[in-house]
Write a protein that holds these residues in place. Structure first.
Motif, short mmCIF file in Angstrom:
data_model
loop_
_atom_site.label_atom_id
_atom_site.label_comp_id
_atom_site.label_asym_id
_atom_site.label_seq_id
_atom_site.Cartn_x
_atom_site.Cartn_y
_atom_site.Cartn_z
N ALA A 97 0.86 -1.19 0.00
CA ALA A 97 0.00 0.00 0.00
C ALA A 97 0.89 1.24 0.00
O ALA A 97 0.98 1.96 0.99
CB ALA A 97 -0.93 0.00 1.21
N PRO A 98 1.59 1.51 -1.12
CA PRO A 98 2.54 2.64 -1.15
C PRO A 98 1.83 3.98 -1.31
O PRO A 98 1.60 4.45 -2.43
CB PRO A 98 3.42 2.31 -2.36
N THR A 99 1.49 4.62 -0.20
CA THR A 99 0.77 5.89 -0.23
C THR A 99 1.38 6.84 0.79
O THR A 99 1.73 6.44 1.91
CB THR A 99 -0.72 5.68 0.11
N VAL A 100 1.51 8.09 0.40
CA VAL A 100 2.01 9.14 1.29
C VAL A 100 1.34 10.44 0.89
O VAL A 100 0.86 10.58 -0.25
CB VAL A 100 3.55 9.24 1.22
N ASP A 101 1.29 11.40 1.80
CA ASP A 101 0.65 12.68 1.50
C ASP A 101 1.43 13.46 0.45
O ASP A 101 2.66 13.46 0.44
CB ASP A 101 0.54 13.53 2.77
N SER A 102 0.69 14.14 -0.41
CA SER A 102 1.31 15.03 -1.39
C SER A 102 1.81 16.29 -0.69
O SER A 102 1.22 16.77 0.29
CB SER A 102 0.31 15.40 -2.48
N VAL A 103 2.89 16.87 -1.22
CA VAL A 103 3.43 18.12 -0.67
C VAL A 103 3.24 19.27 -1.67
O VAL A 103 3.90 20.31 -1.55
CB VAL A 103 4.92 17.97 -0.30
N VAL A 104 2.34 19.09 -2.61
CA VAL A 104 2.12 20.13 -3.63
C VAL A 104 1.61 21.42 -3.00
O VAL A 104 1.95 22.52 -3.45
CB VAL A 104 1.14 19.61 -4.71
N ILE A 123 3.67 4.70 -6.63
CA ILE A 123 3.40 5.27 -5.31
C ILE A 123 2.32 6.34 -5.45
O ILE A 123 2.41 7.21 -6.33
CB ILE A 123 4.68 5.87 -4.71
N ASP A 124 1.31 6.27 -4.60
CA ASP A 124 0.23 7.26 -4.62
C ASP A 124 0.56 8.42 -3.69
O ASP A 124 1.10 8.21 -2.59
CB ASP A 124 -1.09 6.62 -4.21
N PHE A 125 0.22 9.63 -4.13
CA PHE A 125 0.41 10.84 -3.32
C PHE A 125 -0.97 11.42 -3.04
O PHE A 125 -1.57 12.08 -3.90
CB PHE A 125 1.31 11.83 -4.06
#
Length: 252
Positions: A97-104, A123-125
């Motif tokens: 489950a490769p997910t992390v918060d986006s920093v956009v 990887i999902d952002f």
């Protein structure tokens, strides 16, 4: 600030979150490297930008590293244009489950990097909103920078040119050898090679079929002269042309 001071400052800003500071290699180009849990990724990036002692106002790059069974490391490099120091922020996400918060929202310039990392590693952002294909065609399947992805283009298609010893200038002079670790063409892809079609050096399923006998004549050894075709029996050499002086009565 030294790399050690940059790392210690981030540890203090993120307390009580458990983070691990270290220093990368590179001697005078060394960077503070801070490992944070995925849940604190966005907070760590925001702290590096907003803290007056860090002031990392410039987003340099973001990418990932495939650590196989351990998951993926997402890495971002931030830089302070005023204080002239940088920091490598790193977090590890699980493979299933490769997910992390986006920093956009913190660094708008991260949008391109997150799209590329999503495309190449899968990887999902969360919160990005536009993780659309960037470099690959829409019909492409898989993530080519994952270590289990087989880059088999040269195995599946002959290389057009002489790039290895033994290949002719026109290409195809020698059957290409698979790189170490690359499976035979019959072991990957949607259409396995039929049994018994293996070429020279391949397993029972794999590879390009061997060249049929007699399809191409053998090449002569280097320096050898080609054999002359024998003259049919009963034929004689053609007479040499008469000298011009004979035709012209001896006149030069």
């Amino acid at each position: 600030m030294t790399p050690e001071e940059v790392g210690a400052r981030l540890v203090a800003l993120l307390a009580p979150v458990a983070v691990t500071p270290s220093v990368s290699g590179g001697q005078r180009f060394a960077r503070a490297t801070v490992d944070v849990p995925p849940a604190s990724w966005l907070a760590a990036v925001s702290a590096a930008r907003d803290d007056t002692e860090l002031a990392c106002d410039f987003f340099d790059w973001l990418s990932a590293v495939d650590e196989l069974a351990d998951g993926f490391d997402v890495v971002a490099h931030l830089w302070s244009s005023r204080l002239r120091h940088g920091v490598l922020l790193r977090t590890r996400v699980p493979r299933d489950a490769p997910t992390v918060d986006s920093v956009v929202d913190v660094y708008p310039g991260a949008a391109w990097h997150e799209r590329e990392t999503h495309e190449m590693f899968g990887i999902d952002f969360a919160g990005h909103g536009e993780l659309l294909p960037l470099l690959l065609p829409p019909e492409f399947e898989g993530h080519p920078l994952r270590k289990e992805f087989v880059l088999a283009s040269r195995v599946a298609k002959p290389w057009p040119g002489a790039k290895e010893p033994g290949e002719s200038e026109a290409g195809g002079g020698r059957r290409p050898i698979r790189p170490p670790g690359v499976p035979a063409p019959g072991e990957w892809g949607p259409t396995p090679t039929p049994a018994g079609a293996g070429g020279v050096g391949e397993g029972p399923r794999g590879g390009t079929p061997a060249r049929p006998a007699g399809e191409r004549p053998a090449r002569p050894a280097p320096g050898a002269r080609p054999a002359r075709t024998p003259r049919p029996a009963g034929t004689a050499d053609a007479p040499a042309p008469a000298d011009r002086s004979d035709r012209d009565g001896g006149t030069p």
